[in-house]
Motif scaffolding. Structure first.
Motif, PDB file in Angstrom:
ATOM      1  N   GLU A  31      35.976  52.453  39.431  1.00  0.00           N
ATOM      2  CA  GLU A  31      36.458  52.950  38.141  1.00  0.00           C
ATOM      3  C   GLU A  31      36.415  51.855  37.081  1.00  0.00           C
ATOM      4  O   GLU A  31      36.018  52.105  35.935  1.00  0.00           O
ATOM      5  CB  GLU A  31      37.877  53.490  38.283  1.00  0.00           C
ATOM      6  CG  GLU A  31      37.961  54.800  39.034  1.00  0.00           C
ATOM      7  CD  GLU A  31      39.387  55.268  39.258  1.00  0.00           C
ATOM      8  OE1 GLU A  31      40.278  54.896  38.459  1.00  0.00           O
ATOM      9  OE2 GLU A  31      39.616  55.996  40.236  1.00  0.00           O
ATOM     10  N   GLU A  32      36.818  50.656  37.441  1.00  0.00           N
ATOM     11  CA  GLU A  32      36.780  49.548  36.485  1.00  0.00           C
ATOM     12  C   GLU A  32      35.338  49.196  36.122  1.00  0.00           C
ATOM     13  O   GLU A  32      35.035  48.957  34.944  1.00  0.00           O
ATOM     14  CB  GLU A  32      37.504  48.324  37.044  1.00  0.00           C
ATOM     15  CG  GLU A  32      37.586  47.160  36.084  1.00  0.00           C
ATOM     16  CD  GLU A  32      38.311  47.468  34.778  1.00  0.00           C
ATOM     17  OE1 GLU A  32      38.018  46.803  33.772  1.00  0.00           O
ATOM     18  OE2 GLU A  32      39.183  48.366  34.756  1.00  0.00           O
ATOM     19  N   GLU A  34      32.893  51.186  35.977  1.00  0.00           N
ATOM     20  CA  GLU A  34      32.383  52.233  35.096  1.00  0.00           C
ATOM     21  C   GLU A  34      32.948  52.149  33.681  1.00  0.00           C
ATOM     22  O   GLU A  34      32.326  52.644  32.741  1.00  0.00           O
ATOM     23  CB  GLU A  34      32.646  53.604  35.705  1.00  0.00           C
ATOM     24  CG  GLU A  34      31.758  53.851  36.906  1.00  0.00           C
ATOM     25  CD  GLU A  34      32.051  55.145  37.627  1.00  0.00           C
ATOM     26  OE1 GLU A  34      33.136  55.748  37.411  1.00  0.00           O
ATOM     27  OE2 GLU A  34      31.194  55.560  38.428  1.00  0.00           O
ATOM     28  N   THR A  35      34.108  51.522  33.504  1.00  0.00           N
ATOM     29  CA  THR A  35      34.640  51.355  32.145  1.00  0.00           C
ATOM     30  C   THR A  35      33.956  50.201  31.424  1.00  0.00           C
ATOM     31  O   THR A  35      33.993  50.136  30.200  1.00  0.00           O
ATOM     32  CB  THR A  35      36.170  51.107  32.134  1.00  0.00           C
ATOM     33  OG1 THR A  35      36.453  49.865  32.758  1.00  0.00           O
ATOM     34  CG2 THR A  35      36.927  52.239  32.791  1.00  0.00           C
ATOM     35  N   GLN A  36      33.333  49.296  32.174  1.00  0.00           N
ATOM     36  CA  GLN A  36      32.730  48.105  31.581  1.00  0.00           C
ATOM     37  C   GLN A  36      31.209  48.177  31.444  1.00  0.00           C
ATOM     38  O   GLN A  36      30.636  47.496  30.600  1.00  0.00           O
ATOM     39  CB  GLN A  36      33.092  46.869  32.418  1.00  0.00           C
ATOM     40  CG  GLN A  36      34.577  46.623  32.549  1.00  0.00           C
ATOM     41  CD  GLN A  36      35.248  46.354  31.221  1.00  0.00           C
ATOM     42  OE1 GLN A  36      34.714  45.626  30.388  1.00  0.00           O
ATOM     43  NE2 GLN A  36      36.407  46.949  31.002  1.00  0.00           N
ATOM     44  N   ASP A  38      27.373  50.625  31.879  1.00  0.00           N
ATOM     45  CA  ASP A  38      26.767  51.950  32.015  1.00  0.00           C
ATOM     46  C   ASP A  38      26.021  52.027  33.351  1.00  0.00           C
ATOM     47  O   ASP A  38      25.908  51.029  34.074  1.00  0.00           O
ATOM     48  CB  ASP A  38      25.865  52.281  30.823  1.00  0.00           C
ATOM     49  CG  ASP A  38      24.636  51.381  30.691  1.00  0.00           C
ATOM     50  OD1 ASP A  38      24.114  50.911  31.718  1.00  0.00           O
ATOM     51  OD2 ASP A  38      24.201  51.166  29.551  1.00  0.00           O
ATOM     52  N   THR A  39      25.517  53.191  33.673  1.00  0.00           N
ATOM     53  CA  THR A  39      24.893  53.410  34.985  1.00  0.00           C
ATOM     54  C   THR A  39      23.731  52.465  35.247  1.00  0.00           C
ATOM     55  O   THR A  39      23.615  51.913  36.349  1.00  0.00           O
ATOM     56  CB  THR A  39      24.434  54.879  35.123  1.00  0.00           C
ATOM     57  OG1 THR A  39      25.569  55.734  34.974  1.00  0.00           O
ATOM     58  CG2 THR A  39      23.791  55.137  36.475  1.00  0.00           C
ATOM     59  N   ARG A 108      31.881  59.644  42.009  1.00  0.00           N
ATOM     60  CA  ARG A 108      31.322  59.281  40.705  1.00  0.00           C
ATOM     61  C   ARG A 108      30.389  58.080  40.795  1.00  0.00           C
ATOM     62  O   ARG A 108      29.555  57.875  39.909  1.00  0.00           O
ATOM     63  CB  ARG A 108      32.440  58.990  39.718  1.00  0.00           C
ATOM     64  CG  ARG A 108      33.200  60.247  39.308  1.00  0.00           C
ATOM     65  CD  ARG A 108      34.189  59.987  38.228  1.00  0.00           C
ATOM     66  NE  ARG A 108      33.567  59.234  37.142  1.00  0.00           N
ATOM     67  CZ  ARG A 108      34.252  58.614  36.200  1.00  0.00           C
ATOM     68  NH1 ARG A 108      35.561  58.624  36.216  1.00  0.00           N
ATOM     69  NH2 ARG A 108      33.627  57.957  35.236  1.00  0.00           N
TER      70      ARG A 108
END
Length: 154
Positions: A31-32, A34-36, A38-39, A108
């Motif tokens: 999760e962290e 993904e906040t920092q 992109d894919t 995710r």
């Protein structure tokens, strides 16, 4: 094609393969991430981590595909990271990795977590002389496997 019973068993294995003490941590880490990032950045990061991992296991003694498959499966088995099947096709080499514990990152993370394996395999193949040939991930028909293809030179 998998029957329903086999799919159920593989789902169970995938959910329970990672130790309980790591599930929450890996989920929060994902999760962290993904906040920092992109894919595409996450895929690059995981590929670099995979290459760093692979560098700790030199593949220099592999002279044939059978040697390579044995080498890779010995590593994955020792670490309880599933197994890989190598299949030489007319225009590419297929590497299908099954039962890796990447699901511990959470659903995710599926679009980027598999890049760890891609980076590891790319490192080993480059080490063995695959040169500039690129390994590309393909969506496997098997939900519990990642398929990578090394395309032959044209």
């Amino acid at each position: 094609m998998q029957d329903e019973h086999t799919a159920t068993l593989l789902d169970y294995y995938t959910r329970h393969q990672t130790s309980v003490q790591w599930r929450g941590f890996l989920s929060a880490l994902a999760e962290e991430f993904e906040t920092q990032l992109d894919t595409s950045q996450l895929r690059m990061l995981m590929a670099r981590i995979g290459a760093r991992f692979a560098a700790k296991y030199p593949a220099s003694e592999c002279a044939t595909l059978d040697d390579l498959a044995s080498f890779l499966n010995a590593i994955w088995s020792e670490l309880d990271w599933g197994f890989v099947r190598l299949v030489e096709r007319d225009d590419y080499l297929s590497l299908e990795h099954a039962c890796a514990p990447l699901a511990a990152f959470g659903e995710r993370a599926a679009p980027w977590a598999s890049a760890f394996l891609e980076g590891a395999y790319q490192h080993w193949l480059h080490e063995l002389g695959a040169g500039s040939l690129a390994l590309q991930e393909y969506r496997s028909a098997n939900a519990h496997a990642c398929e990578f293809r090394l395309l032959k030179a044209a």
